[in-house]
Design a protein around this motif. Structure first.
Motif, PDB file in Angstrom:
ATOM      1  N   PHE A   1       0.862  -1.174   0.000  1.00 41.74           N
ATOM      2  CA  PHE A   1       0.000   0.000   0.000  1.00 41.74           C
ATOM      3  C   PHE A   1       0.895   1.220   0.000  1.00 41.74           C
ATOM      4  CE2 PHE A   1      -3.324   2.860   0.874  1.00 41.74           C
ATOM      5  CZ  PHE A   1      -2.870   3.739   1.826  1.00 41.74           C
TER       6      PHE A   1
ATOM      7  N   CYS B   1      -3.186   7.346  -4.648  1.00 41.58           N
ATOM      8  CA  CYS B   1      -4.440   8.014  -5.008  1.00 41.58           C
ATOM      9  C   CYS B   1      -4.302   9.509  -4.762  1.00 41.58           C
ATOM     10  CB  CYS B   1      -5.594   7.464  -4.163  1.00 41.58           C
ATOM     11  SG  CYS B   1      -5.866   5.702  -4.376  1.00 41.58           S
TER      12      CYS B   1
ATOM     13  N   TRP C   1      -9.414  11.012  -2.862  1.00 38.81           N
ATOM     14  CA  TRP C   1      -9.634   9.604  -3.185  1.00 38.81           C
ATOM     15  C   TRP C   1      -9.011   8.756  -2.085  1.00 38.81           C
ATOM     16  CZ3 TRP C   1     -11.896   7.813  -7.890  1.00 38.81           C
ATOM     17  CH2 TRP C   1     -12.275   8.838  -8.764  1.00 38.81           C
TER      18      TRP C   1
ATOM     19  N   GLN D   1      -7.603   4.765  -1.031  1.00 37.30           N
ATOM     20  CA  GLN D   1      -7.145   3.524  -1.631  1.00 37.30           C
ATOM     21  C   GLN D   1      -7.565   2.294  -0.835  1.00 37.30           C
ATOM     22  OE1 GLN D   1      -2.926   3.209  -2.293  1.00 37.30           O
ATOM     23  NE2 GLN D   1      -3.114   1.272  -3.375  1.00 37.30           N
TER      24      GLN D   1
ATOM     25  N   ARG E   1      -5.904  -2.357  -4.999  1.00 36.54           N
ATOM     26  CA  ARG E   1      -5.371  -1.714  -6.212  1.00 36.54           C
ATOM     27  C   ARG E   1      -6.333  -0.685  -6.827  1.00 36.54           C
ATOM     28  NH1 ARG E   1      -0.706  -4.205  -7.668  1.00 36.54           N
ATOM     29  NH2 ARG E   1      -0.405  -6.333  -6.954  1.00 36.54           N
ATOM     30  N   SER E   2      -7.277  -0.206  -6.023  1.00 36.18           N
ATOM     31  CA  SER E   2      -8.236   0.783  -6.525  1.00 36.18           C
ATOM     32  C   SER E   2      -8.258   2.032  -5.659  1.00 36.18           C
ATOM     33  CB  SER E   2      -9.654   0.191  -6.559  1.00 36.18           C
ATOM     34  OG  SER E   2      -9.763  -0.826  -7.527  1.00 36.18           O
ATOM     35  N   CYS E   3      -8.650   3.136  -6.275  1.00 36.29           N
ATOM     36  CA  CYS E   3      -8.894   4.393  -5.574  1.00 36.29           C
ATOM     37  C   CYS E   3     -10.396   4.665  -5.646  1.00 36.29           C
ATOM     38  CB  CYS E   3      -8.149   5.542  -6.249  1.00 36.29           C
ATOM     39  SG  CYS E   3      -6.349   5.372  -6.213  1.00 36.29           S
TER      40      CYS E   3
ATOM     41  N   SER F   1      -5.512   2.259  -9.092  1.00 37.15           N
ATOM     42  CA  SER F   1      -4.548   3.130  -8.415  1.00 37.15           C
ATOM     43  C   SER F   1      -3.207   3.158  -9.128  1.00 37.15           C
ATOM     44  CB  SER F   1      -4.356   2.675  -6.965  1.00 37.15           C
ATOM     45  OG  SER F   1      -3.831   1.366  -6.926  1.00 37.15           O
TER      46      SER F   1
END
Length: 158
Positions: free
Chosen positions: A26, A31, A35, A37, A40-42, A157
Motif C-alpha cells: 500500500f 491516489c 480519493w 485507496q 489496487r483501486s482508488c 490506483s
C-alpha cells in the motif's frame, strides 16, 4: 488469533506499508487528494444524491467508473467507509436493463463473480428496478434507476 506482520517504510515523506504475510503493498500516495485507496483501486465517496445516469456520467468524467464490488473483503471495507461518512445507501455499477435478471457491470458489460443480494432480491418490483443500490452495512437491492442516491467512483490506483 491471526497475527499480521506489517513493515512501515518512510522514504522522502512517503509512507509505504508492506504486509509481509499477504505480500501486498500500500503506497499512501497512489491516489490523489479526495480519493481513498483499497488494494489496487482508488475510491471517491460523493455525498450528493443523484440518479444513476448522473453518477455514471460524473465517474466517467473523472476517469473512473461507478463502484463495482468484487469481493466480500472489498464490501466490508466499503461498508466501513460508508459508516464513517454517514452514508445509508450508494449506487453500485450493475444493471439488468438489457435483459431482466442478467446483471452486468455498467463499465464493461461483464458479469459479476461476487454478489450480496438481500433476501428475495433482486425482485424487479413494479417492473421498473434495473439498477442496484448498496445498503450501508447490509446487502444489495435492485432499484429504479431514477431514485437519487449518493455514489462512489472507483478507478485503478496504478
Amino acid at each position: 488469533m491471526q497475527t499480521k506482520w506489517l513493515t512501515i517504510f518512510i522514504i522522502s515523506g512517503l509512507i509505504t506499508i508492506v504486509n509481509t504475510k499477504r505480500a501486498c503493498i500500500f503506497n499512501s500516495t497512489a491516489c490523489e487528494k479526495g480519493w481513498v485507496q483499497f488494494e489496487r483501486s482508488c475510491y471517491q465517496f460523493l455525498n450528493k444524491a443523484v440518479i444513476l445516469k448522473e453518477a455514471v456520467n460524473y465517474c466517467n468524467r473523472v476517469g473512473a467508473h461507478l463502484l463495482e464490488i468484487k469481493s466480500s473483503q472489498e464490501e466490508k471495507w466499503v461498508d466501513l467507509q460508508l459508516k464513517i461518512r454517514g452514508f445509508q445507501y450508494v449506487w453500485i455499477g450493475l444493471t439488468d436493463i438489457l435483459k431482466e435478471n442478467d446483471f452486468v457491470f455498467i463499465s464493461t458489460g461483464g458479469k459479476p463473480t461476487f454478489s450480496n443480494w438481500g433476501k428475495n432480491e433482486p425482485n424487479n418490483a413494479g417492473k421498473t428496478e434495473h439498477c442496484v443500490e448498496k445498503l450501508a452495512g447490509s446487502r444489495w437491492n435492485d432499484r429504479s434507476c431514477d431514485v437519487k442516491f449518493p455514489f462512489v467512483c472507483e478507478r485503478n490506483s496504478e
